[in-house]
Write an enzyme that holds these catalytic residues in place. Structure first.
Site, PDB file in Angstrom:
ATOM      1  CG  HIS A  21      -2.453   0.107   1.349  1.00 29.62           C
ATOM      2  ND1 HIS A  21      -3.614  -0.539   1.686  1.00 29.62           N
ATOM      3  CD2 HIS A  21      -1.689   0.095   2.472  1.00 29.62           C
ATOM      4  CE1 HIS A  21      -3.568  -0.930   2.950  1.00 29.62           C
ATOM      5  NE2 HIS A  21      -2.411  -0.550   3.459  1.00 29.62           N
ATOM      6  CE  LYS A  45      -6.851  -6.837  13.368  1.00 29.42           C
ATOM      7  NZ  LYS A  45      -7.056  -5.397  13.444  1.00 29.42           N
ATOM      8  NE  ARG A  94      -2.466   5.225   8.695  1.00 32.97           N
ATOM      9  CZ  ARG A  94      -3.026   4.075   9.017  1.00 32.97           C
ATOM     10  NH1 ARG A  94      -4.092   3.675   8.386  1.00 32.97           N
ATOM     11  NH2 ARG A  94      -2.518   3.316   9.971  1.00 32.97           N
ATOM     12  CB  SER A 133      -7.101  -2.344   5.873  1.00 34.65           C
ATOM     13  OG  SER A 133      -6.128  -2.102   4.899  1.00 34.65           O
TER      14      SER A 133
END
Ligand code: PNS
Length: 169
Positions: A21, A45, A94, A133
């Site tokens: 990030h 979540k 990514r 994360s």
């Protein structure tokens, strides 16, 4: 007020902020006049860190930078964009596996804004290609080293939370 393409919004959950990030934030700040990091308040979540904690961790990592601001949002991202007169969303990409979800987000935001909001993808740097994360949380639960994955200023915060998460399991 006219929305500005000089303001980029970098939205996400940031649970917690990783070096991936930070890399995207730094590169965005080289391109745009202002970067607003938009932290999603209510996640589907259950997060490890509530939104205030996630904001604090981001501020700790980013430090003082007049070009970068951290804000929270709830509801639709396009509404937040409008409230902040921003026309560009930044997302990091990514591996190929990100692409489908990111395309869905960008097309939805484009539709909801009548094509007024553009999403710009920045490719993750090589060293962050497989960093997320979730990986940070997963390995910290088992006591693995996370120093290479997150800024050193928040390593202890994450380790402490990992310990708490393990205790409630
Ligand atoms: O870091 P994340 O979890 O990949 O970020 C996802 C985020 C926060 C960008 C996305 O969930 C979002 O924008 N949520 C707000 C609700 C919204 O606007 N949904 C419409 C786009 S599908």
């Amino acid at each position: 007020m006219e929305k500005s393409n000089r303001v980029a919004v970098y939205p996400g959950s940031f649970d917690p902020i990783t070096k991936g990030h930070v890399d995207i934030i730094n590169r965005t700040s080289e391109i745009f006049d202002r970067v607003v990091i938009a932290v999603l308040k209510n996640m589907t979540k259950k997060p490890w860190f509530d939104f205030e904690e996630r904001v604090q961790l981001i501020k700790k990592v980013i430090g003082q930078n007049e070009k970068i601001e951290v804000k929270c949002f709830d509801g639709l991202l396009v509404d937040f964009m409008e409230q902040n007169n921003a026309g560009v969303i930044i997302r990091g990409l990514r591996a190929v596996s990100d692409y489908e979800y990111e395309l869905q987000l960008s097309l939805t935001n484009s539709m909801l804004s009548n094509n007024k909001i553009e999403t710009i993808f920045l490719p993750a740097s090589r060293e962050n290609l497989y960093l997320s994360s979730s990986i940070v949380k997963e390995i910290s639960l088992y006591g693995a080293k996370i120093e290479e994955l997150v800024d050193e200023s928040i390593v202890e915060d994450i380790k402490r939370r990992a310990k708490e998460m393990k205790e409630v399991k």
